[in-house]
Every structure is written in structure tokens, then in C-alpha cells.
Enzyme design. Sequence first.
Site, short mmCIF file in Angstrom:
data_model
loop_
_atom_site.label_atom_id
_atom_site.label_comp_id
_atom_site.label_asym_id
_atom_site.label_seq_id
_atom_site.Cartn_x
_atom_site.Cartn_y
_atom_site.Cartn_z
N LYS A 72 0.89 -1.20 0.12
CA LYS A 72 -0.12 0.01 -0.04
C LYS A 72 0.87 1.11 0.03
O LYS A 72 1.76 1.42 0.61
CB LYS A 72 -0.84 -0.07 1.27
CG LYS A 72 -1.74 1.10 1.22
CD LYS A 72 -2.81 0.96 2.55
CE LYS A 72 -3.82 1.86 2.70
NZ LYS A 72 -4.59 1.76 3.95
N SER A 146 -9.55 1.64 3.22
CA SER A 146 -8.59 2.52 2.30
C SER A 146 -7.72 1.63 1.60
O SER A 146 -7.09 2.35 0.59
CB SER A 146 -7.74 3.52 2.84
OG SER A 146 -7.11 3.04 4.07
N SER A 170 -9.59 -0.64 7.35
CA SER A 170 -9.07 -0.46 6.04
C SER A 170 -8.49 -1.76 5.57
O SER A 170 -8.28 -2.20 4.29
CB SER A 170 -8.35 0.68 5.86
OG SER A 170 -8.79 1.87 6.12
#
Length: 597
Positions: A72, A146, A170
Amino acid sequence: MDTLASLLTAHRSGRSSPSDTIRATYRRIAAHADPAMFITLRPEADVLAEAAALEARKAAALPLYGIPVAVKDNIDVAGLPTTAACPAFAYEPTVDAVAVARLKAAGALIIGKTNLDQFATGLVGVRSPYGVPRNVFKPDLVPGGSSSGSASAVAAGIVPIALGTDTAGSGRVPAMLQNIVGLKPSLGLVPNTGLVPACRTLDAISIFALTVDDAMAVLEVMGGYEASDAFSRPLTIAPLGPMPEKPTIGILPPAQREFFDDADAAAAYESALARLAGLGATLKEIDFAPFAETARLLYEGPWVAERFIVAEDLLARDPDAIHPVTRTITEAGGKSSAADAFRALYRLQELRAAVKPLLAGLDAILVPTAPTAYRLDEVLADPIRLNSRLGTYTNFVNLLDMCGTAVPAHIAASGVPYGVTFLAPAGQDGAVASLARAFAADADMPLAASADHAAYPALGALPDPERVDICMFGAHLSGLPLNAEVKSFGGRFVASVTTAAAYRMALIEGDVPRPGVSRVREGGTAIAGEIWSLPFDGVGRLLATIPAPLGLGSVELADGRRVAGFLAEAVPMAGCPDISAFGGFRAYLASLTSPAA
């Protein structure tokens, strides 16, 4: 779809190499054609060079040998930009985040940096100037956030493992929405050094995988105390184990379940409870009210101010550089007073005290991962309210210092995937994952979004996460001259075995005579051997003593299983005496000392 476990087996057996896997990874990226999945994708040639270096080191014993991983883009990877999905915020780190460094040291190959809701603020995956990653399982749904790009990369079968982060869900909501596993570690278990924070007191680097076994294998590599992280804690990671015979699981009372009129979600949770009961669990209703109040506290208290701290300079300098929804949320954090913060902290402490007796005597609690699933058009039309709803069963977890594993549970007739999350107090990561593993294996679910919907792996014997089985044929067998060497490397005898009738055995003469066993197309026979279990470092030490033309390959046993084993290259063995008729090296040696010899 390739799991971490299946790739490791292929790499160690010689059926494929890390380089083969990387080439296949980039072919899948091209075929999938989702430009919003990665913010930065490394050049294939660079990753292939790293794979070749691993192969040259003969590093097959490493726990993540040649495994491709996506990261990420709020986690630092040296030499790649860290953007947090905000180009005006971007910087290029010179060192890896500690978690990434540990993955690399274990043999993982970083493919690139994945898209996210800007500054990791959101559960929907649509708040990024780099586009919206496609939900691989059901394209009209939001991908979840997210950690949107990371979840999509795993669900698409591009990588078996991706790193996300989890502050308010997330690492779990995208797992449900794309039908994969999301493991949220205890706070402080995985170091956050090199992570762009959302809320420093609540952030956890999380793991997306196709199976619980794979996720735990990665957690065992990344977890552990780190002095450079002020929030790190010396927590122990218990290995995966069998499901307790009669676990007690806390569940939501019917009156406290909220699915926002989604009947399929309600039915999925009921189905999950029935499945748990069928596995022998005792289901105990708990008062969810303090958990729900804690969830609401997350966006009413000082934790929004933590998000404001991260973006404060950019908000002052160039507010238009921030996504409008993200800006609306974070700007509110700059208006909190110290008095507001203390009031929220006081209430949180009271809620923690209220929750503690509710968890006493429970092996875990089981909640829906999210109360419903929303389409992309719905979220774009109502971005804040629907996003907030998705956090109903996730927002409280880090505030209450819990760990959790999210797994698939049900696919509705509409094609929407639903999931559940097993939760327990911090430090119980292994126990929670073991429960989730047993549940997922029993759920009869498809594995992510594979084209053939391959089934989730059956619950088999748990591998020892720190050892590997090796089939041996020669002087390393029990009682023979080099067996003491195997034992000195930590070897343990497992079983006597026989290969499939597809091999020939030749004699390699020397100070210590050895057999060279090779697979042949025709004229093969069965060869006797032994399986020994060695720790990973022991495999490496043993490999260093094995002369050419011997090497580690894949051996087919008489019962159809395949295991790693020592084989010889066929061409160099062509001039060596064939001793296949003896059926094994021990029998050959016995013939040398028999009266008839």
C-alpha cells in the site's frame, strides 16, 4: 490461483522458479488491465534481477522465497515514491519501512505500490486522484478502502500477498467486498516505522491474502518488537493451531444487529452462526452497545485530530491538493480542543472497562465484517454517510485494542460477497486466526475471484511454519555415514517412503559414495528413501554441502504426493553405474557386504 504456500512449494521443488513467478505476475497485470490498481509499478526487469539474485544465492530455505508482494502506498519502499494517494505530499524514501525490510530479508519480491483512499481516510476506495481500483469480485461494488489497490491485487490473483493498513477497518472491509482474507494484527505487533500515519495511536499494518495460512506466514515474518517504533510492543505470535474442541464465541443479539435493510447481509450472518455451531462452538449473545458507542467515538473524538496532524502543512499550503471528501473530514480535526480530547479519552477508558467483562470467558467474538455492500454509484452520490455505515463493525476494534481476522462467509444470489471477522483482545492473533481458518475451510467458498472459482483449500494438517520436509536417498539416510550431519542441522526423521515408478538410480563414486536419482520418461522404477524434516536454516546449511550434479527438486511418491527431495541432473549421470535394480541405496550397500557379493 496461486497461494503463497503453493508458490513456495513450486519454488522449492524446482517445478518453477521465482523468475518464472515474476514473469507470470507481470503477464497477469497486463491482462487484468486496471490502471488504478498500482500507483507505482516497478519495472519487470528490476524485479527479475532480484529474483535471479535470490536463485543464485540458493535461498530456497527463506520463508517467503520468491513470493511477489504488493505494498500500500502509505508504506515506504526504498527508491519508490510514497504518495499516500496525494501527489503534492509525495516523497521518495531512501530506506524501507521495517515491515517491508523484514519481508525482503525473508525472500519476498516487492512488485509495486498500490492505490488507496487518500491519507488512508475512507473505507470505500474511491477517494484517490489515481482512480478507483476495480472490485475484482463484483465490478459494480466499491473495492473497499482505504487499502483498495492491495485488496484488488490479491483478489485478481496478481499477487498472493499484499500489505494494507488498518485504523478503522481498512484491512478488513476491502477483504469482505472482494472475497479474500484480511488479517488485522494487534496494535504494536508489526512495527509502523516507515508508515505514513492516519492515526498514530491506532494504525496497524495489515495483510491481505487468499488463505489464513498465507496471512499468518507473513505475520510471523513481519511481527516482532522494534525499538525504532515508539508504539511497538513485545507481543508473542502463537502459531496456527486446530480449532478448540468447544470454543465459546460471542455473537450479536438479534436486537443489536444493524444491516441497513440488507436482508442478504442479515442472512449471511445467521448462516455463519449456524456454521460455527455446526463446528461445535457455543454461541453466547453479548451486549454490543459499548462496542457500538466506541465505534461512533472514533469520528467524534481526538482521533480525527490525529488525521489533521498528518495533512496539516498541506492543508495550510495547498488545500486544493487534497481530495474534497478527505479535506472535509480532516479539516474538522483542526477544530477540536484539548478539553474535547480528554472527554473522549475518559469515555473510551470507561467503555474499555465495560467491554472487558463481556469478553471474559470468550475465545473470540464474531461480527459481520461490514453491515452491507454498496455500489460505486451509491457511494459517489453519498460519500460520507455510506462510508460511515461500512465501519459499523470495524471502527471500535483498534480503540478497544483488539486483533482480528476477516474471512469470506457467503455469496448472495445477487453475487455480493459477505464476510465475518473473528475478534479478540490484543495478543491473541494466532488463536483468532486459527478459529477463522477452521471457519473459512468449512464455508465451501470460492477462492477470491478466480476464473474457475477454485475452492477454498480444505482444512488439512497444519505445516510447521519453521520447517520443511526433504526426501533423501543416499548417505544421509538413517545409520549411514552422513546422517549425523542431517541431525546436526536440526533434522528429524519423518517416514520411510518409496517413489513413484518413474526414477533411475546411478552411483556417484567418491570418498563418500552417493546415489544420483533422476526422473526418466521410460524404464523407471521405484526407489526407497526417507523424509526428514529440517528447519529452514538447516535446509540452507545442508544444501551448501551437496555437490553437483545433485540439487533440490520435486519428488513424486508412490502415493501420489510430491515433496522436495535431492535429485540428480540426468545428463551428468549418464556415465555412472546404474544401480536402480537394488531399489534403494541401502540395499545397494548391503549387497556389497553380503557373501554373494
